[in-house]
Design a protein around this motif. Structure first.
Motif, mmCIF file in Angstrom:
data_model
loop_
_atom_site.group_PDB
_atom_site.id
_atom_site.type_symbol
_atom_site.label_atom_id
_atom_site.label_comp_id
_atom_site.label_asym_id
_atom_site.label_seq_id
_atom_site.Cartn_x
_atom_site.Cartn_y
_atom_site.Cartn_z
ATOM 1 N N ALA A 62 0.826 -1.206 0.000
ATOM 2 C CA ALA A 62 0.000 0.000 0.000
ATOM 3 C C ALA A 62 0.858 1.253 0.000
ATOM 4 O O ALA A 62 0.568 2.226 -0.722
ATOM 5 N N ILE A 63 1.921 1.260 0.786
ATOM 6 C CA ILE A 63 2.796 2.432 0.847
ATOM 7 C C ILE A 63 3.463 2.679 -0.498
ATOM 8 O O ILE A 63 3.612 3.825 -0.937
ATOM 9 N N ALA A 64 3.851 1.601 -1.174
ATOM 10 C CA ALA A 64 4.440 1.752 -2.509
ATOM 11 C C ALA A 64 3.435 2.366 -3.478
ATOM 12 O O ALA A 64 3.789 3.214 -4.308
ATOM 13 N N ASP A 65 2.175 1.956 -3.389
ATOM 14 C CA ASP A 65 1.139 2.517 -4.263
ATOM 15 C C ASP A 65 0.916 3.999 -3.963
ATOM 16 O O ASP A 65 0.759 4.816 -4.877
ATOM 17 N N ILE A 66 0.875 4.336 -2.678
ATOM 18 C CA ILE A 66 0.698 5.745 -2.300
ATOM 19 C C ILE A 66 1.871 6.578 -2.804
ATOM 20 O O ILE A 66 1.692 7.700 -3.292
ATOM 21 N N ASP A 68 3.770 6.053 -5.430
ATOM 22 C CA ASP A 68 3.656 6.257 -6.883
ATOM 23 C C ASP A 68 2.631 7.341 -7.189
ATOM 24 O O ASP A 68 2.875 8.238 -8.003
ATOM 25 N N ALA A 69 1.477 7.263 -6.528
ATOM 26 C CA ALA A 69 0.426 8.247 -6.783
ATOM 27 C C ALA A 69 0.843 9.629 -6.297
ATOM 28 O O ALA A 69 0.613 10.632 -6.980
ATOM 29 N N ILE A 73 0.987 12.957 -8.647
ATOM 30 C CA ILE A 73 0.112 14.102 -8.379
ATOM 31 C C ILE A 73 0.952 15.354 -8.116
ATOM 32 O O ILE A 73 0.646 16.440 -8.618
ATOM 33 N N SER A 74 2.014 15.200 -7.343
ATOM 34 C CA SER A 74 2.888 16.339 -7.072
ATOM 35 C C SER A 74 3.490 16.878 -8.366
ATOM 36 O O SER A 74 3.533 18.096 -8.592
ATOM 37 N N ALA A 75 3.938 15.974 -9.247
ATOM 38 C CA ALA A 75 4.527 16.402 -10.513
ATOM 39 C C ALA A 75 3.514 17.142 -11.381
ATOM 40 O O ALA A 75 3.854 18.108 -12.072
ATOM 41 N N CYS A 76 2.247 16.699 -11.325
ATOM 42 C CA CYS A 76 1.192 17.352 -12.102
ATOM 43 C C CYS A 76 0.918 18.769 -11.618
ATOM 44 O O CYS A 76 0.311 19.573 -12.341
ATOM 45 N N GLY A 100 7.863 8.071 5.556
ATOM 46 C CA GLY A 100 8.847 7.382 4.728
ATOM 47 C C GLY A 100 9.035 8.051 3.387
ATOM 48 O O GLY A 100 9.585 9.159 3.311
ATOM 49 N N PRO A 101 8.568 7.418 2.303
ATOM 50 C CA PRO A 101 8.802 7.982 0.969
ATOM 51 C C PRO A 101 8.124 9.329 0.736
ATOM 52 O O PRO A 101 8.518 10.068 -0.163
#
Length: 281
Positions: A62-66, A68-69, A73-76, A100-101
């Motif tokens: 789940a943390i890996a998915d968050i 990535d998203a 979103i930040s880049a957008c 963490g990430p």
């Protein structure tokens, strides 16, 4: 518009709910560029393959998915920091992501129905292996949830005679969950990976150190929620490292407050914390 991500680890996509309890629509109307993330195994993020003997969608997944998203979103939004909302199992993984990430990427964090690490004898009994109560009950990839089970669990959390829910909302939740999974089925599947996290939390083994969580943080719960308890929420609140932190209880609400009659009060509390702290609001 300010970027806001809803980490959704419930059983239904928020975009399919009636408007009054639609968190995504409420956030958009409040001025947020709102995104709702289906963690793998939830909503339309169903797995193609999975080990039949291993619970699917663990905390690390789940943390890996968050991550990535959150990065996308930040880049957008030109590298802007985001407002992050976690509910259900997402209240744990959202906090762990922010530590963490996502450290430095989260401008403000809202945890609805937080669970931290207070021992619960009742929850231990539910999750424990009957043959060895010191370990969690063996589980496969998913468990099946019927409409009757959803109703029974929800009803058990409301005081006798309380009318805190619209039946149309319950029907929409269950109907969309089944449609997302297997249209026409009599039940829908829920990944069991989240139960591994809850086993640790309900046995007083917190999965993160909140003293390291420095971003502005809101903890919000329904006052009648027996899963996210007042004692556990306050234990988390007292240990938070964030100087800018709030704890809110909303009367007339259960663990499913976001889909009940006082959902608008929940949304206002969350937006009130995120709006002044996320760039562009």
């Amino acid at each position: 518009m300010c970027a806001c991500t809803l980490i959704r680890q419930d059983h239904v996509r928020v975009d399919l709910l009636p408007p009054r309890v639609n968190r995504l629509e409420a956030a958009a109307q409040a001025g947020f560029a709102a995104c709702a993330l289906d963690i793998r195994g939830f909503g339309l993020s169903r797995p193609d393959t999975a080990d039949a003997d291993t619970p699917y969608a663990t905390g690390a997944d789940a943390i890996a998915d968050i991550a990535d998203a959150g990065a996308w979103i930040s880049a957008c939004h030109g590298g802007a920091r985001i407002g992050l909302v976690g509910r259900s199992r997402g209240r744990v993984t959202a906090a762990r992501y922010a530590l963490g990430p996502g450290r430095g990427r989260v401008a403000a964090l809202a945890l609805h129905a937080p669970i931290f690490g207070t021992y619960s004898a009742a929850s231990h009994a539910v999750f424990a292996d009957p043959d060895n109560p010191a370990r969690p009950r063996p589980r496969g990839v998913f468990r099946e949830v019927t409409p009757q089970a959803v109703r029974a669990r929800w009803d058990a959390r409301m005081p006798a005679g309380a009318l805190w829910r619209e039946e149309a909302v319950l029907d929409a939740l269950v109907g969309a969950s089944i449609a997302d999974d297997t249209p026409g089925a009599r039940a829908f599947r829920v990944p069991n990976g989240a139960l591994l996290d809850l086993w640790e939390c309900f046995n007083a083994r917190p999965l993160y150190d909140p003293a390291d969580l420095a971003c502005p943080t809101l903890l919000v719960r329904g006052a009648a929620d027996p899963t996210s308890t007042r004692a556990d929420a306050l234990a988390l609140f007292d240990r938070l490292g964030a100087a800018d932190r709030s704890h809110v209880e909303i009367a007339g609400g259960t663990h499913f407050l976001n889909a009940e009659l006082r959902a608008d009060t929940l949304f206002e509390a969350v937006h009130g914390v995120l709006r002044p702290r996320v760039r562009g609001c």
